[in-house]
Design a protein around this motif. Sequence first.
Motif, PDB file in Angstrom:
ATOM      1  N   ALA A 178      15.189 114.652  39.255  1.00  0.00           N
ATOM      2  CA  ALA A 178      13.828 114.811  39.772  1.00  0.00           C
ATOM      3  C   ALA A 178      12.961 115.430  38.688  1.00  0.00           C
ATOM      4  N   LEU A 179      11.711 115.026  38.697  1.00  0.00           N
ATOM      5  CA  LEU A 179      10.722 115.590  37.782  1.00  0.00           C
ATOM      6  C   LEU A 179       9.475 115.923  38.576  1.00  0.00           C
ATOM      7  N   VAL A 180       9.137 117.202  38.626  1.00  0.00           N
ATOM      8  CA  VAL A 180       7.951 117.679  39.354  1.00  0.00           C
ATOM      9  C   VAL A 180       7.040 118.350  38.349  1.00  0.00           C
ATOM     10  N   THR A 181       5.805 117.873  38.287  1.00  0.00           N
ATOM     11  CA  THR A 181       4.855 118.397  37.316  1.00  0.00           C
ATOM     12  C   THR A 181       3.461 118.424  37.933  1.00  0.00           C
ATOM     13  N   PRO A 182       2.621 119.382  37.570  1.00  0.00           N
ATOM     14  CA  PRO A 182       1.255 119.425  38.115  1.00  0.00           C
ATOM     15  C   PRO A 182       0.505 118.127  37.844  1.00  0.00           C
ATOM     16  N   SER A 183      -0.171 117.643  38.851  1.00  0.00           N
ATOM     17  CA  SER A 183      -0.861 116.367  38.745  1.00  0.00           C
ATOM     18  C   SER A 183      -2.185 116.509  38.015  1.00  0.00           C
ATOM     19  N   GLY A 184      -2.489 115.531  37.180  1.00  0.00           N
ATOM     20  CA  GLY A 184      -3.773 115.505  36.496  1.00  0.00           C
ATOM     21  C   GLY A 184      -4.786 114.612  37.174  1.00  0.00           C
ATOM     22  N   TYR A 185      -4.445 114.115  38.363  1.00  0.00           N
ATOM     23  CA  TYR A 185      -5.325 113.220  39.105  1.00  0.00           C
ATOM     24  C   TYR A 185      -5.731 113.874  40.421  1.00  0.00           C
ATOM     25  N   SER A 186      -6.710 113.267  41.082  1.00  0.00           N
ATOM     26  CA  SER A 186      -7.159 113.804  42.372  1.00  0.00           C
ATOM     27  C   SER A 186      -6.089 113.651  43.436  1.00  0.00           C
ATOM     28  N   GLY A 187      -5.258 112.611  43.326  1.00  0.00           N
ATOM     29  CA  GLY A 187      -4.156 112.408  44.253  1.00  0.00           C
ATOM     30  C   GLY A 187      -2.833 112.425  43.512  1.00  0.00           C
ATOM     31  N   ALA A 188      -1.884 113.180  44.025  1.00  0.00           N
ATOM     32  CA  ALA A 188      -0.588 113.296  43.358  1.00  0.00           C
ATOM     33  C   ALA A 188       0.153 111.966  43.388  1.00  0.00           C
ATOM     34  N   ARG A 189       0.886 111.666  42.329  1.00  0.00           N
ATOM     35  CA  ARG A 189       1.646 110.430  42.230  1.00  0.00           C
ATOM     36  C   ARG A 189       3.084 110.659  42.684  1.00  0.00           C
ATOM     37  N   ARG A 190       3.654 109.632  43.326  1.00  0.00           N
ATOM     38  CA  ARG A 190       5.021 109.696  43.826  1.00  0.00           C
ATOM     39  C   ARG A 190       5.766 108.430  43.403  1.00  0.00           C
ATOM     40  N   ASN A 191       7.018 108.591  43.012  1.00  0.00           N
ATOM     41  CA  ASN A 191       7.829 107.435  42.643  1.00  0.00           C
ATOM     42  C   ASN A 191       9.292 107.755  42.925  1.00  0.00           C
ATOM     43  N   ALA A 192      10.019 106.784  43.493  1.00  0.00           N
ATOM     44  CA  ALA A 192      11.438 106.966  43.811  1.00  0.00           C
ATOM     45  C   ALA A 192      12.199 105.733  43.369  1.00  0.00           C
ATOM     46  N   ASN A 193      13.246 105.925  42.581  1.00  0.00           N
ATOM     47  CA  ASN A 193      14.074 104.831  42.086  1.00  0.00           C
ATOM     48  C   ASN A 193      15.532 105.124  42.427  1.00  0.00           C
ATOM     49  N   GLY A 194      16.128 104.269  43.263  1.00  0.00           N
ATOM     50  CA  GLY A 194      17.519 104.463  43.649  1.00  0.00           C
ATOM     51  C   GLY A 194      17.708 105.029  45.036  1.00  0.00           C
ATOM     52  N   ILE A 195      16.661 105.572  45.636  1.00  0.00           N
ATOM     53  CA  ILE A 195      16.697 106.012  47.025  1.00  0.00           C
ATOM     54  C   ILE A 195      15.456 105.485  47.724  1.00  0.00           C
ATOM     55  N   ASP A 196      15.498 105.462  49.050  1.00  0.00           N
ATOM     56  CA  ASP A 196      14.375 104.940  49.813  1.00  0.00           C
ATOM     57  C   ASP A 196      13.131 105.792  49.581  1.00  0.00           C
ATOM     58  N   TYR A 197      12.011 105.125  49.310  1.00  0.00           N
ATOM     59  CA  TYR A 197      10.769 105.845  49.001  1.00  0.00           C
ATOM     60  C   TYR A 197      10.326 106.706  50.174  1.00  0.00           C
ATOM     61  N   ASN A 198      10.365 106.150  51.383  1.00  0.00           N
ATOM     62  CA  ASN A 198       9.918 106.907  52.553  1.00  0.00           C
ATOM     63  C   ASN A 198      10.806 108.127  52.800  1.00  0.00           C
ATOM     64  N   ARG A 199      12.127 107.963  52.539  1.00  0.00           N
ATOM     65  CA  ARG A 199      13.028 109.101  52.692  1.00  0.00           C
ATOM     66  C   ARG A 199      12.704 110.191  51.687  1.00  0.00           C
ATOM     67  N   ALA A 200      12.367 109.795  50.468  1.00  0.00           N
ATOM     68  CA  ALA A 200      12.008 110.768  49.443  1.00  0.00           C
ATOM     69  C   ALA A 200      10.740 111.526  49.825  1.00  0.00           C
ATOM     70  N   MET A 201       9.748 110.818  50.379  1.00  0.00           N
ATOM     71  CA  MET A 201       8.514 111.486  50.799  1.00  0.00           C
ATOM     72  C   MET A 201       8.771 112.449  51.960  1.00  0.00           C
ATOM     73  N   LEU A 202       9.698 112.084  52.845  1.00  0.00           N
ATOM     74  CA  LEU A 202      10.056 112.968  53.958  1.00  0.00           C
ATOM     75  C   LEU A 202      10.689 114.257  53.430  1.00  0.00           C
TER      76      LEU A 202
END
Length: 455
Positions: free
Chosen positions: A310-334
Amino acid sequence: MKAKSSTKTVFYCSECGNETAKWMGQCPACGAWNTLVEAPKELKMALGTRAKRIAQPKLISELDAEEELRFSTGIGEFDRVLGGGAVRGSLVLVGGAPGIGKSTLLLQLCGRISEQETILYVSGEESQRQLKMRAQRLGVDHGSIYVLAETDLNIVLSTIDDLQPTVLIVDSIQTMYDAETASTPGSISQVRECTMRIMRSAKDSGYTAFVVGHINKEGSIAGPKVLEHMVDCVLYFEGDQSMSYRILRAAKNRFGSTNEIGVFEMEDSGLREVTNPSEMLLSGRPTNTPGTCVVGVMEGSRTVLAEVQALVTPSGYSGARRNANGIDYNRAMLLLAVLEKRAGFSLSSCDAYINVVGGLRLDEPATDLAVILAIASSYKDLPVGSDLAAVGEVGLSGEIRSVSHLNQRLSEIARLGFQRCIIPAHVRDDVQKQNGLQTIPVKNIREALKAVFGA
Protein backbone atom coordinates in the motif's frame (compact mmCIF):
# COMPACT_ATOMS: atom_id res chain seq x y z
CA MET A 1 -35.96 -6.97 -61.89
CA LYS A 2 -32.94 -7.93 -59.77
CA ALA A 3 -33.24 -11.32 -58.16
CA LYS A 4 -33.06 -11.41 -54.38
CA SER A 5 -30.14 -13.19 -52.80
CA SER A 6 -30.97 -16.58 -51.36
CA THR A 7 -28.47 -16.13 -48.53
CA LYS A 8 -30.22 -15.05 -45.37
CA THR A 9 -28.48 -13.23 -42.57
CA VAL A 10 -29.17 -13.16 -38.87
CA PHE A 11 -27.66 -11.28 -35.94
CA TYR A 12 -25.70 -13.03 -33.20
CA CYS A 13 -24.75 -11.73 -29.77
CA SER A 14 -20.98 -12.00 -29.33
CA GLU A 15 -21.43 -12.45 -25.58
CA CYS A 16 -24.12 -15.14 -25.25
CA GLY A 17 -24.65 -16.37 -28.85
CA ASN A 18 -28.35 -15.43 -28.90
CA GLU A 19 -29.83 -15.21 -32.43
CA THR A 20 -32.21 -12.47 -33.57
CA ALA A 21 -33.72 -11.56 -36.90
CA LYS A 22 -32.87 -7.86 -36.72
CA TRP A 23 -30.24 -5.66 -35.15
CA MET A 24 -30.82 -4.23 -31.68
CA GLY A 25 -28.72 -1.99 -29.51
CA GLN A 26 -29.11 -4.31 -26.54
CA CYS A 27 -29.16 -8.11 -26.59
CA PRO A 28 -32.61 -9.27 -25.38
CA ALA A 29 -31.09 -12.42 -23.83
CA CYS A 30 -28.08 -11.24 -21.79
CA GLY A 31 -28.64 -7.46 -21.77
CA ALA A 32 -25.21 -6.57 -23.19
CA TRP A 33 -24.99 -3.41 -25.33
CA ASN A 34 -23.62 -3.19 -28.89
CA THR A 35 -22.77 -6.91 -29.10
CA LEU A 36 -25.02 -7.97 -32.00
CA VAL A 37 -23.12 -8.73 -35.21
CA GLU A 38 -24.45 -9.80 -38.60
CA ALA A 39 -23.51 -13.18 -40.06
CA PRO A 40 -24.92 -15.57 -42.69
CA LYS A 41 -27.43 -18.06 -41.33
CA GLU A 42 -26.18 -21.64 -41.14
CA LEU A 43 -27.72 -24.24 -43.38
CA LYS A 44 -30.61 -25.98 -41.63
CA MET A 45 -31.82 -29.53 -41.97
CA ALA A 46 -34.36 -29.86 -44.76
CA LEU A 47 -37.98 -29.82 -43.69
CA GLY A 48 -39.61 -33.21 -43.40
CA THR A 49 -36.39 -35.09 -42.69
CA ARG A 50 -35.76 -36.61 -39.32
CA ALA A 51 -32.47 -37.67 -37.75
CA LYS A 52 -32.21 -41.34 -36.97
CA ARG A 53 -32.56 -41.96 -33.30
CA ILE A 54 -29.49 -43.81 -32.05
CA ALA A 55 -29.28 -43.04 -28.34
CA GLN A 56 -31.94 -44.61 -26.13
CA PRO A 57 -33.07 -43.16 -22.80
CA LYS A 58 -32.11 -45.11 -19.69
CA LEU A 59 -33.16 -45.03 -16.07
CA ILE A 60 -30.67 -43.21 -13.87
CA SER A 61 -30.43 -46.32 -11.69
CA GLU A 62 -29.18 -48.30 -14.71
CA LEU A 63 -26.39 -45.87 -15.65
CA ASP A 64 -22.76 -46.85 -15.13
CA ALA A 65 -21.49 -44.97 -12.07
CA GLU A 66 -17.81 -45.84 -12.39
CA GLU A 67 -15.32 -43.09 -11.70
CA GLU A 68 -14.17 -41.17 -14.76
CA LEU A 69 -10.98 -42.38 -16.41
CA ARG A 70 -8.09 -39.99 -15.82
CA PHE A 71 -4.51 -39.91 -17.01
CA SER A 72 -1.61 -37.74 -15.93
CA THR A 73 -0.43 -35.01 -18.28
CA GLY A 74 3.11 -35.35 -16.92
CA ILE A 75 2.95 -31.73 -15.65
CA GLY A 76 2.08 -31.63 -11.96
CA GLU A 77 0.75 -28.08 -11.94
CA PHE A 78 -1.43 -28.82 -14.98
CA ASP A 79 -2.81 -31.95 -13.28
CA ARG A 80 -3.59 -29.93 -10.15
CA VAL A 81 -5.70 -27.39 -12.07
CA LEU A 82 -7.53 -30.14 -13.99
CA GLY A 83 -8.47 -31.82 -10.71
CA GLY A 84 -5.98 -34.70 -10.70
CA GLY A 85 -5.31 -35.24 -14.40
CA ALA A 86 -7.08 -35.08 -17.75
CA VAL A 87 -10.33 -37.02 -18.21
CA ARG A 88 -10.85 -39.31 -21.19
CA GLY A 89 -13.44 -37.97 -23.62
CA SER A 90 -13.34 -34.43 -22.22
CA LEU A 91 -12.95 -31.12 -24.06
CA VAL A 92 -10.64 -28.55 -22.45
CA LEU A 93 -10.55 -24.93 -23.64
CA VAL A 94 -7.26 -23.11 -22.95
CA GLY A 95 -7.41 -19.33 -23.29
CA GLY A 96 -4.89 -16.56 -22.85
CA ALA A 97 -3.36 -13.44 -24.35
CA PRO A 98 -1.18 -13.76 -27.48
CA GLY A 99 2.37 -14.81 -26.66
CA ILE A 100 1.60 -15.81 -23.08
CA GLY A 101 2.70 -19.43 -23.64
CA LYS A 102 -0.44 -21.46 -24.47
CA SER A 103 1.13 -23.30 -27.40
CA THR A 104 4.35 -23.84 -25.46
CA LEU A 105 2.44 -25.39 -22.55
CA LEU A 106 0.52 -27.78 -24.80
CA LEU A 107 3.61 -28.73 -26.80
CA GLN A 108 5.44 -29.56 -23.58
CA LEU A 109 2.42 -31.62 -22.55
CA CYS A 110 2.86 -33.60 -25.79
CA GLY A 111 6.47 -34.33 -24.89
CA ARG A 112 5.51 -35.62 -21.43
CA ILE A 113 2.80 -38.06 -22.58
CA SER A 114 4.01 -39.02 -26.08
CA GLU A 115 5.34 -42.40 -24.91
CA GLN A 116 1.95 -43.46 -23.48
CA GLU A 117 -0.53 -41.64 -25.75
CA THR A 118 -1.09 -41.15 -29.48
CA ILE A 119 -1.28 -37.40 -30.09
CA LEU A 120 -2.60 -35.42 -33.03
CA TYR A 121 -1.46 -31.78 -32.98
CA VAL A 122 -3.57 -29.69 -35.39
CA SER A 123 -1.90 -26.35 -36.12
CA GLY A 124 -3.94 -23.72 -37.88
CA GLU A 125 -1.51 -20.87 -37.23
CA GLU A 126 1.92 -22.42 -37.82
CA SER A 127 3.36 -24.56 -40.56
CA GLN A 128 4.79 -27.98 -39.81
CA ARG A 129 8.31 -26.61 -40.17
CA GLN A 130 7.66 -23.79 -37.70
CA LEU A 131 6.18 -26.24 -35.22
CA LYS A 132 9.18 -28.55 -35.62
CA MET A 133 11.61 -25.71 -34.88
CA ARG A 134 9.73 -24.80 -31.69
CA ALA A 135 9.53 -28.46 -30.65
CA GLN A 136 13.30 -28.83 -31.03
CA ARG A 137 13.85 -25.80 -28.82
CA LEU A 138 11.61 -27.36 -26.15
CA GLY A 139 13.18 -30.78 -26.50
CA VAL A 140 9.98 -32.38 -27.86
CA ASP A 141 11.10 -34.51 -30.79
CA HIS A 142 10.16 -38.10 -29.99
CA GLY A 143 7.16 -40.29 -29.33
CA SER A 144 3.79 -40.68 -31.08
CA ILE A 145 3.18 -37.01 -31.94
CA TYR A 146 1.52 -36.45 -35.32
CA VAL A 147 1.36 -32.91 -36.70
CA LEU A 148 -1.32 -31.70 -39.11
CA ALA A 149 -1.19 -28.13 -40.45
CA GLU A 150 -4.80 -27.73 -41.54
CA THR A 151 -7.76 -25.39 -41.01
CA ASP A 152 -10.53 -27.39 -42.71
CA LEU A 153 -12.47 -29.12 -39.94
CA ASN A 154 -13.74 -31.89 -42.21
CA ILE A 155 -10.15 -32.89 -43.07
CA VAL A 156 -9.24 -32.77 -39.38
CA LEU A 157 -12.15 -35.04 -38.40
CA SER A 158 -11.33 -37.42 -41.25
CA THR A 159 -7.72 -37.61 -40.02
CA ILE A 160 -8.99 -38.35 -36.51
CA ASP A 161 -11.06 -41.26 -37.85
CA ASP A 162 -8.01 -42.69 -39.64
CA LEU A 163 -5.41 -42.12 -36.91
CA GLN A 164 -7.60 -42.81 -33.83
CA PRO A 165 -5.58 -40.57 -31.45
CA THR A 166 -6.08 -40.58 -27.70
CA VAL A 167 -5.21 -36.87 -27.36
CA LEU A 168 -6.14 -34.06 -29.78
CA ILE A 169 -4.74 -30.52 -29.66
CA VAL A 170 -6.28 -27.78 -31.82
CA ASP A 171 -4.31 -24.54 -32.05
CA SER A 172 -6.42 -22.52 -32.38
CA ILE A 173 -10.21 -22.89 -32.66
CA GLN A 174 -10.51 -19.43 -34.27
CA THR A 175 -8.57 -20.66 -37.33
CA MET A 176 -10.78 -23.71 -37.95
CA TYR A 177 -13.67 -23.53 -40.42
CA ASP A 178 -16.51 -25.82 -41.46
CA ALA A 179 -17.26 -25.73 -45.19
CA GLU A 180 -20.93 -26.47 -44.51
CA THR A 181 -21.29 -23.28 -42.45
CA ALA A 182 -21.73 -20.26 -44.69
CA SER A 183 -19.56 -17.73 -42.85
CA THR A 184 -15.93 -16.69 -42.70
CA PRO A 185 -13.35 -18.46 -40.47
CA GLY A 186 -13.19 -16.96 -37.00
CA SER A 187 -16.80 -15.75 -37.06
CA ILE A 188 -19.15 -16.54 -34.20
CA SER A 189 -21.07 -19.19 -36.08
CA GLN A 190 -17.87 -20.90 -37.29
CA VAL A 191 -16.29 -21.00 -33.84
CA ARG A 192 -19.47 -22.34 -32.28
CA GLU A 193 -20.07 -24.99 -34.97
CA CYS A 194 -16.44 -26.18 -35.02
CA THR A 195 -16.34 -26.50 -31.24
CA MET A 196 -19.62 -28.42 -31.24
CA ARG A 197 -18.37 -30.93 -33.83
CA ILE A 198 -15.06 -31.46 -32.03
CA MET A 199 -16.95 -31.97 -28.77
CA ARG A 200 -19.25 -34.60 -30.31
CA SER A 201 -16.27 -36.37 -31.88
CA ALA A 202 -14.38 -36.43 -28.56
CA LYS A 203 -17.40 -37.78 -26.67
CA ASP A 204 -18.08 -40.48 -29.25
CA SER A 205 -14.45 -41.60 -29.76
CA GLY A 206 -13.26 -41.13 -26.17
CA TYR A 207 -10.16 -39.03 -26.87
CA THR A 208 -9.23 -35.95 -24.85
CA ALA A 209 -9.27 -32.66 -26.76
CA PHE A 210 -7.33 -29.53 -25.80
CA VAL A 211 -8.52 -26.50 -27.78
CA VAL A 212 -6.66 -23.16 -27.76
CA GLY A 213 -8.88 -20.07 -27.76
CA HIS A 214 -7.87 -16.44 -28.15
CA ILE A 215 -9.18 -13.82 -25.74
CA ASN A 216 -10.74 -10.46 -26.55
CA LYS A 217 -9.85 -7.07 -25.13
CA GLU A 218 -12.12 -7.70 -22.11
CA GLY A 219 -10.03 -10.76 -21.21
CA SER A 220 -12.63 -13.46 -21.97
CA ILE A 221 -12.57 -16.18 -24.63
CA ALA A 222 -13.25 -14.64 -28.05
CA GLY A 223 -16.50 -15.81 -29.61
CA PRO A 224 -19.94 -16.44 -28.17
CA LYS A 225 -20.26 -17.03 -24.43
CA VAL A 226 -22.03 -20.30 -25.23
CA LEU A 227 -18.61 -21.66 -26.23
CA GLU A 228 -17.61 -21.84 -22.57
CA HIS A 229 -20.83 -23.65 -21.69
CA MET A 230 -20.20 -26.40 -24.26
CA VAL A 231 -16.77 -27.47 -23.05
CA ASP A 232 -15.94 -29.45 -19.90
CA CYS A 233 -13.08 -27.25 -18.64
CA VAL A 234 -12.14 -23.62 -19.26
CA LEU A 235 -8.56 -22.77 -18.33
CA TYR A 236 -7.02 -19.30 -18.45
CA PHE A 237 -3.27 -18.84 -18.81
CA GLU A 238 -2.45 -15.48 -17.26
CA GLY A 239 0.58 -13.33 -16.63
CA ASP A 240 2.44 -10.23 -17.67
CA GLN A 241 4.65 -10.78 -20.71
CA SER A 242 7.25 -8.50 -19.14
CA MET A 243 7.51 -10.93 -16.20
CA SER A 244 8.62 -14.57 -16.29
CA TYR A 245 5.85 -16.05 -14.13
CA ARG A 246 2.58 -17.46 -15.50
CA ILE A 247 -0.54 -18.60 -13.65
CA LEU A 248 -2.92 -21.27 -14.96
CA ARG A 249 -6.37 -21.16 -13.37
CA ALA A 250 -9.69 -22.87 -14.03
CA ALA A 251 -12.78 -20.77 -14.70
CA LYS A 252 -14.91 -23.91 -15.15
CA ASN A 253 -14.22 -27.55 -14.38
CA ARG A 254 -16.81 -30.32 -14.48
CA PHE A 255 -14.36 -32.80 -12.98
CA GLY A 256 -12.72 -30.84 -10.18
CA SER A 257 -12.37 -27.60 -8.24
CA THR A 258 -12.13 -24.19 -9.87
CA ASN A 259 -10.05 -22.80 -6.98
CA GLU A 260 -6.76 -24.50 -7.87
CA ILE A 261 -3.97 -22.60 -9.64
CA GLY A 262 -0.82 -23.77 -11.38
CA VAL A 263 2.28 -21.56 -11.38
CA PHE A 264 4.94 -21.67 -14.10
CA GLU A 265 8.08 -19.73 -14.94
CA MET A 266 8.92 -18.99 -18.56
CA GLU A 267 12.53 -19.84 -19.40
CA ASP A 268 14.54 -20.17 -22.61
CA SER A 269 13.84 -23.90 -22.71
CA GLY A 270 10.10 -23.51 -22.06
CA LEU A 271 7.85 -23.43 -19.03
CA ARG A 272 9.14 -24.65 -15.68
CA GLU A 273 6.80 -25.71 -12.89
CA VAL A 274 6.90 -23.65 -9.69
CA THR A 275 5.97 -26.15 -7.00
CA ASN A 276 6.35 -23.63 -4.17
CA PRO A 277 4.59 -20.41 -5.24
CA SER A 278 4.97 -18.79 -1.81
CA GLU A 279 8.75 -18.58 -2.07
CA MET A 280 8.43 -17.24 -5.61
CA LEU A 281 5.91 -14.54 -4.65
CA LEU A 282 7.94 -13.40 -1.64
CA SER A 283 11.32 -13.41 -3.38
CA GLY A 284 12.91 -9.97 -3.43
CA ARG A 285 10.60 -8.68 -0.68
CA PRO A 286 12.15 -5.64 1.04
CA THR A 287 12.79 -5.98 4.78
CA ASN A 288 11.40 -3.53 7.33
CA THR A 289 9.84 -1.31 4.68
CA PRO A 290 6.60 0.61 5.40
CA GLY A 291 3.47 -0.24 3.43
CA THR A 292 3.78 -4.01 3.06
CA CYS A 293 2.25 -7.03 4.82
CA VAL A 294 2.09 -10.78 4.12
CA VAL A 295 -1.11 -12.86 4.18
CA GLY A 296 -1.81 -16.58 3.75
CA VAL A 297 -4.54 -17.25 1.18
CA MET A 298 -6.11 -20.52 0.08
CA GLU A 299 -5.72 -21.37 -3.61
CA GLY A 300 -7.67 -24.59 -3.85
CA SER A 301 -6.13 -27.19 -1.56
CA ARG A 302 -2.87 -25.37 -0.83
CA THR A 303 -1.85 -22.23 0.99
CA VAL A 304 -0.03 -19.46 -0.85
CA LEU A 305 1.62 -16.53 0.88
CA ALA A 306 1.07 -13.23 -0.90
CA GLU A 307 2.50 -9.79 -0.28
CA VAL A 308 0.07 -6.86 -0.09
CA GLN A 309 1.54 -3.41 -0.69
CA ALA A 310 0.00 0.00 0.00
CA LEU A 311 1.07 3.55 -0.68
CA VAL A 312 -0.69 6.42 1.10
CA THR A 313 0.40 9.96 0.35
CA PRO A 314 -1.17 13.42 0.72
CA SER A 315 -3.19 14.27 -2.36
CA GLY A 316 -2.25 17.18 -4.58
CA TYR A 317 -5.70 17.31 -6.15
CA SER A 318 -9.11 18.46 -4.96
CA GLY A 319 -10.26 14.83 -4.90
CA ALA A 320 -8.12 12.02 -3.56
CA ARG A 321 -7.13 9.30 -6.03
CA ARG A 322 -7.74 5.60 -5.38
CA ASN A 323 -6.37 2.56 -7.18
CA ALA A 324 -6.45 -1.18 -6.37
CA ASN A 325 -4.60 -3.90 -8.28
CA GLY A 326 -5.07 -7.54 -7.29
CA ILE A 327 -8.02 -7.04 -4.94
CA ASP A 328 -11.56 -5.86 -5.53
CA TYR A 329 -11.70 -2.07 -5.82
CA ASN A 330 -14.94 -1.73 -3.86
CA ARG A 331 -13.55 -3.93 -1.08
CA ALA A 332 -10.46 -1.75 -0.89
CA MET A 333 -12.59 1.40 -0.59
CA LEU A 334 -14.63 -0.25 2.17
CA LEU A 335 -11.46 -1.04 4.16
CA LEU A 336 -10.23 2.53 3.76
CA ALA A 337 -13.55 3.77 5.17
CA VAL A 338 -13.39 1.33 8.11
CA LEU A 339 -9.82 2.43 8.90
CA GLU A 340 -10.84 6.09 8.84
CA LYS A 341 -14.02 5.64 10.89
CA ARG A 342 -12.92 3.01 13.46
CA ALA A 343 -9.23 3.87 13.87
CA GLY A 344 -9.32 7.65 13.39
CA PHE A 345 -7.06 7.80 10.36
CA SER A 346 -7.52 10.90 8.18
CA LEU A 347 -7.46 9.26 4.75
CA SER A 348 -10.00 11.37 2.88
CA SER A 349 -7.31 13.85 1.79
CA CYS A 350 -4.76 11.17 0.84
CA ASP A 351 -4.16 9.25 -2.36
CA ALA A 352 -4.22 5.50 -1.72
CA TYR A 353 -2.75 2.79 -3.96
CA ILE A 354 -3.01 -0.93 -3.15
CA ASN A 355 -1.19 -3.70 -5.02
CA VAL A 356 -0.75 -7.48 -4.75
CA VAL A 357 2.73 -8.59 -5.83
CA GLY A 358 3.17 -11.33 -8.43
CA GLY A 359 -0.03 -10.95 -10.45
CA LEU A 360 -2.25 -12.83 -7.98
CA ARG A 361 -5.85 -11.74 -7.49
CA LEU A 362 -7.03 -12.07 -3.88
CA ASP A 363 -10.79 -12.47 -3.61
CA GLU A 364 -11.28 -14.00 -0.18
CA PRO A 365 -12.04 -11.84 2.92
CA ALA A 366 -9.07 -13.34 4.81
CA THR A 367 -6.86 -10.70 3.19
CA ASP A 368 -8.70 -7.78 4.85
CA LEU A 369 -6.47 -7.53 7.92
CA ALA A 370 -3.26 -7.56 5.85
CA VAL A 371 -4.64 -4.77 3.64
CA ILE A 372 -5.56 -2.74 6.74
CA LEU A 373 -2.07 -3.15 8.23
CA ALA A 374 -0.34 -2.29 4.93
CA ILE A 375 -2.38 0.91 4.60
CA ALA A 376 -1.75 1.89 8.22
CA SER A 377 1.96 1.13 7.84
CA SER A 378 2.27 3.44 4.83
CA TYR A 379 0.18 6.14 6.52
CA LYS A 380 2.33 6.08 9.70
CA ASP A 381 5.52 5.42 7.71
CA LEU A 382 6.32 2.56 10.09
CA PRO A 383 7.09 -1.03 8.98
CA VAL A 384 4.98 -3.88 10.31
CA GLY A 385 8.11 -6.06 10.50
CA SER A 386 9.43 -8.56 8.00
CA ASP A 387 8.70 -11.44 10.43
CA LEU A 388 4.96 -10.71 10.76
CA ALA A 389 1.97 -11.97 8.77
CA ALA A 390 -1.77 -11.36 9.26
CA VAL A 391 -4.90 -13.39 8.56
CA GLY A 392 -8.45 -12.24 9.25
CA GLU A 393 -11.65 -10.74 7.88
CA VAL A 394 -12.57 -7.18 8.88
CA GLY A 395 -16.21 -6.22 9.51
CA LEU A 396 -17.79 -2.79 9.13
CA SER A 397 -17.57 -2.14 12.86
CA GLY A 398 -13.84 -2.90 12.78
CA GLU A 399 -14.10 -6.38 14.34
CA ILE A 400 -11.79 -9.19 13.24
CA ARG A 401 -13.67 -12.31 12.13
CA SER A 402 -12.46 -15.88 11.68
CA VAL A 403 -11.45 -17.49 8.39
CA SER A 404 -11.44 -21.07 7.11
CA HIS A 405 -8.41 -23.43 7.15
CA LEU A 406 -6.60 -21.24 9.70
CA ASN A 407 -4.26 -24.00 10.92
CA GLN A 408 -3.23 -24.83 7.37
CA ARG A 409 -2.44 -21.15 6.70
CA LEU A 410 -0.41 -20.89 9.92
CA SER A 411 1.55 -24.02 9.02
CA GLU A 412 2.68 -22.48 5.72
CA ILE A 413 3.45 -19.15 7.42
CA ALA A 414 5.64 -20.92 9.98
CA ARG A 415 7.35 -23.05 7.30
CA LEU A 416 8.60 -19.95 5.50
CA GLY A 417 10.21 -18.56 8.65
CA PHE A 418 7.71 -15.99 9.92
CA GLN A 419 7.79 -15.57 13.70
CA ARG A 420 4.53 -13.69 14.38
CA CYS A 421 1.02 -13.83 12.95
CA ILE A 422 -2.04 -11.78 13.89
CA ILE A 423 -5.23 -13.88 14.04
CA PRO A 424 -8.87 -13.40 15.16
CA ALA A 425 -9.16 -13.61 18.97
CA HIS A 426 -12.24 -15.85 19.23
CA VAL A 427 -10.55 -18.80 17.47
CA ARG A 428 -7.40 -18.84 19.65
CA ASP A 429 -8.50 -22.10 21.34
CA ASP A 430 -8.75 -23.89 17.97
CA VAL A 431 -5.28 -22.90 16.81
CA GLN A 432 -2.63 -25.63 16.72
CA LYS A 433 0.78 -24.56 17.97
CA GLN A 434 3.34 -24.11 15.20
CA ASN A 435 7.08 -24.36 15.84
CA GLY A 436 8.67 -20.92 16.06
CA LEU A 437 5.43 -19.03 15.32
CA GLN A 438 3.82 -16.70 17.86
CA THR A 439 0.11 -16.06 17.29
CA ILE A 440 -1.26 -12.67 18.36
CA PRO A 441 -5.07 -12.79 18.86
CA VAL A 442 -6.93 -9.49 18.36
CA LYS A 443 -10.61 -8.58 18.53
CA ASN A 444 -10.67 -5.47 16.34
CA ILE A 445 -8.46 -3.30 14.16
CA ARG A 446 -7.52 -1.01 17.08
CA GLU A 447 -6.00 -3.96 18.94
CA ALA A 448 -4.26 -5.09 15.73
CA LEU A 449 -2.73 -1.64 15.17
CA LYS A 450 -1.61 -1.46 18.81
CA ALA A 451 -0.02 -4.90 18.59
CA VAL A 452 1.97 -3.91 15.52
CA PHE A 453 2.79 -0.25 16.02
CA GLY A 454 2.40 0.16 19.79
CA ALA A 455 0.36 2.89 21.45
